[in-house]
Design a protein around this motif. Sequence first.
Motif, short mmCIF file in Angstrom:
data_model
loop_
_atom_site.label_atom_id
_atom_site.label_comp_id
_atom_site.label_asym_id
_atom_site.label_seq_id
_atom_site.Cartn_x
_atom_site.Cartn_y
_atom_site.Cartn_z
N VAL A 61 0.84 -1.20 0.00
CA VAL A 61 0.00 0.00 0.00
C VAL A 61 0.88 1.25 0.00
O VAL A 61 1.99 1.24 0.51
CB VAL A 61 -0.93 0.05 1.24
N GLU A 62 0.35 2.30 -0.58
CA GLU A 62 1.09 3.55 -0.57
C GLU A 62 0.71 4.36 0.66
O GLU A 62 -0.44 4.37 1.08
CB GLU A 62 0.80 4.36 -1.85
N ASP A 63 1.71 5.02 1.23
CA ASP A 63 1.48 5.82 2.43
C ASP A 63 1.86 7.28 2.15
O ASP A 63 2.29 7.61 1.04
CB ASP A 63 2.31 5.24 3.59
N LEU A 64 1.71 8.12 3.15
CA LEU A 64 2.09 9.53 3.02
C LEU A 64 3.55 9.66 2.62
O LEU A 64 4.38 8.84 3.01
CB LEU A 64 1.89 10.25 4.36
N LEU A 96 -5.65 0.75 7.88
CA LEU A 96 -5.71 0.22 6.52
C LEU A 96 -7.05 -0.47 6.31
O LEU A 96 -7.43 -1.34 7.07
CB LEU A 96 -4.57 -0.80 6.40
N LYS A 97 -7.76 -0.06 5.28
CA LYS A 97 -9.02 -0.74 4.97
C LYS A 97 -8.73 -1.99 4.15
O LYS A 97 -7.80 -2.00 3.35
CB LYS A 97 -9.94 0.19 4.18
N PRO A 98 -9.52 -3.05 4.34
CA PRO A 98 -9.29 -4.27 3.56
C PRO A 98 -9.32 -3.98 2.05
O PRO A 98 -10.18 -3.24 1.59
CB PRO A 98 -10.47 -5.18 3.95
N VAL A 102 -4.11 2.12 -0.57
CA VAL A 102 -3.46 3.22 0.15
C VAL A 102 -3.83 3.14 1.63
O VAL A 102 -4.85 2.57 2.00
CB VAL A 102 -3.90 4.61 -0.40
N THR A 103 -3.00 3.75 2.48
CA THR A 103 -3.31 3.79 3.91
C THR A 103 -4.45 4.79 4.13
O THR A 103 -4.68 5.68 3.30
CB THR A 103 -2.08 4.24 4.73
N ASN A 104 -5.15 4.65 5.25
CA ASN A 104 -6.26 5.56 5.55
C ASN A 104 -5.80 7.02 5.57
O ASN A 104 -6.49 7.90 5.11
CB ASN A 104 -6.88 5.21 6.90
N ARG A 105 -4.60 7.25 6.14
CA ARG A 105 -4.15 8.65 6.26
C ARG A 105 -3.79 9.24 4.90
O ARG A 105 -3.97 10.43 4.68
CB ARG A 105 -3.01 8.78 7.26
N LEU A 106 -3.31 8.41 3.96
CA LEU A 106 -3.06 8.94 2.62
C LEU A 106 -4.39 9.22 1.93
O LEU A 106 -4.55 10.26 1.27
CB LEU A 106 -2.23 7.96 1.77
N ALA A 107 -5.36 8.32 2.10
CA ALA A 107 -6.69 8.54 1.52
C ALA A 107 -7.29 9.85 2.03
O ALA A 107 -7.85 10.63 1.27
CB ALA A 107 -7.60 7.36 1.85
#
Length: 128
Positions: A61-64, A96-98, A102-107
């Motif tokens: 997953v991609e993060d900030l 992280l949502k299933p 992307v991570t929740n914080r990036l979303a």
Amino acid sequence: MQRYSITKALNLPEHKITEIILATDEEIHLRLKPYKRKKARCCGCGEIHGGKIHSFKETVVEDLRLLGKRVYLHVLKRRYRCLKDGRLYVESIDWLKPRSRVTNRLAQEVYRLTAITTRRGERRLAGF
Ligand SMILES: [Zn+2]
């Protein structure tokens, strides 16, 4: 960049960085593993079973961004057999949502930036 400072910057206390897979001028790839002391929460029933780990599943997953570089996390998720229905589930992770890429914080960050851009656009249309 030292592993300790990355760990601090990431601020994901339930996971440890086990490997820096790749670090270029553009992107950083990190492998993350949950700490053993942190019990896995079943994504099927939402409870902590604490039984034997069936297997691991890795998702990327991609993060900030960190220091201007794009960050990709290779996250090892534990897979457990649910005591309620006997099926296999991967653990649920708070940030992280299933099946998300992307991570929740990036979303959230993308959503925030989109909202700002959209508002600017509307203002422009309104003649400001
Ligand atoms: Zn369960």
